[in-house]
Write a protein that holds these residues in place. Sequence first.
Motif, short mmCIF file in Angstrom:
data_model
loop_
_atom_site.label_atom_id
_atom_site.label_comp_id
_atom_site.label_asym_id
_atom_site.label_seq_id
_atom_site.Cartn_x
_atom_site.Cartn_y
_atom_site.Cartn_z
N LEU A 147 -26.63 -9.78 20.84
CA LEU A 147 -27.14 -8.71 19.15
C LEU A 147 -28.40 -8.91 19.64
O LEU A 147 -29.11 -10.39 19.23
CB LEU A 147 -26.61 -8.44 18.16
N PRO A 148 -29.53 -7.79 18.92
CA PRO A 148 -30.97 -7.99 18.09
C PRO A 148 -30.73 -8.93 17.12
O PRO A 148 -29.88 -8.55 16.43
CB PRO A 148 -31.66 -6.67 18.78
N THR A 149 -31.40 -9.60 17.17
CA THR A 149 -31.45 -10.59 14.96
C THR A 149 -31.45 -9.51 14.40
O THR A 149 -31.24 -9.34 13.59
CB THR A 149 -32.74 -11.48 15.03
N ASN A 150 -32.37 -7.80 14.55
CA ASN A 150 -32.61 -6.78 13.16
C ASN A 150 -31.48 -6.83 13.58
O ASN A 150 -31.02 -6.17 12.46
CB ASN A 150 -33.70 -5.99 13.79
N VAL A 151 -30.48 -6.24 13.95
CA VAL A 151 -28.78 -5.95 13.28
C VAL A 151 -28.55 -6.56 12.90
O VAL A 151 -28.21 -6.22 11.76
CB VAL A 151 -28.88 -5.73 15.37
N LEU A 152 -27.78 -7.96 13.18
CA LEU A 152 -28.08 -9.04 11.76
C LEU A 152 -28.46 -8.95 10.37
O LEU A 152 -28.06 -9.17 9.15
CB LEU A 152 -27.65 -9.97 12.33
N ARG A 153 -30.14 -9.12 10.08
CA ARG A 153 -30.52 -8.76 9.63
C ARG A 153 -29.64 -7.22 8.27
O ARG A 153 -30.20 -7.08 7.29
CB ARG A 153 -31.49 -8.99 9.61
N HIS A 154 -29.54 -6.22 9.50
CA HIS A 154 -29.75 -5.43 8.69
C HIS A 154 -28.04 -4.58 8.51
O HIS A 154 -27.75 -3.89 7.11
CB HIS A 154 -30.02 -3.88 10.11
N TRP A 155 -27.22 -5.86 8.75
CA TRP A 155 -25.51 -5.26 8.29
C TRP A 155 -25.93 -6.52 7.10
O TRP A 155 -24.79 -6.21 6.78
CB TRP A 155 -25.21 -6.25 9.63
#
Length: 134
Positions: free
Chosen positions: A20-28
């Motif tokens: 996953l891109p790190t921005n996905v984890l940040r969004h979640w």
Amino acid sequence: MKSSVESSWSVGEVAARFDLPTNVLRHWEAVGLLRPARDSAGRRRYGQDEVVRIAVIQRSKAAGMSLEQIGVLLDDGSGGRHEVLQQHLDDLDRRMEDMRRSREMTEHAMGCRAHDIATCPRFRASVDDVLARL
């Protein structure tokens, strides 16, 4: 990811492990699905519980759940969990029926001798439910 002896992973390590891109984890995290701990420098640290939540989120998304639905699923204080899950089961049943019909239609088209498949009476019968909406 690191061995289970170590208790936490960085956002980059977790993102790489789950592809996953790190921005996905940040969004979640921003929408409340994840709550990683922070180290003394303020960097995110994902423990085993957060890693399990990420796996649940990925599997739920693959099954067609929205982030909002997943949020209800993961919220231990949510009273609407069973309703959301029942709606999702109903949606899965509808999608599975659509896929079954699509498969039958495709299998028939593979063996049908009609040049224009829409002129084949048996093939047309497979879309009667759609035509009934008119």
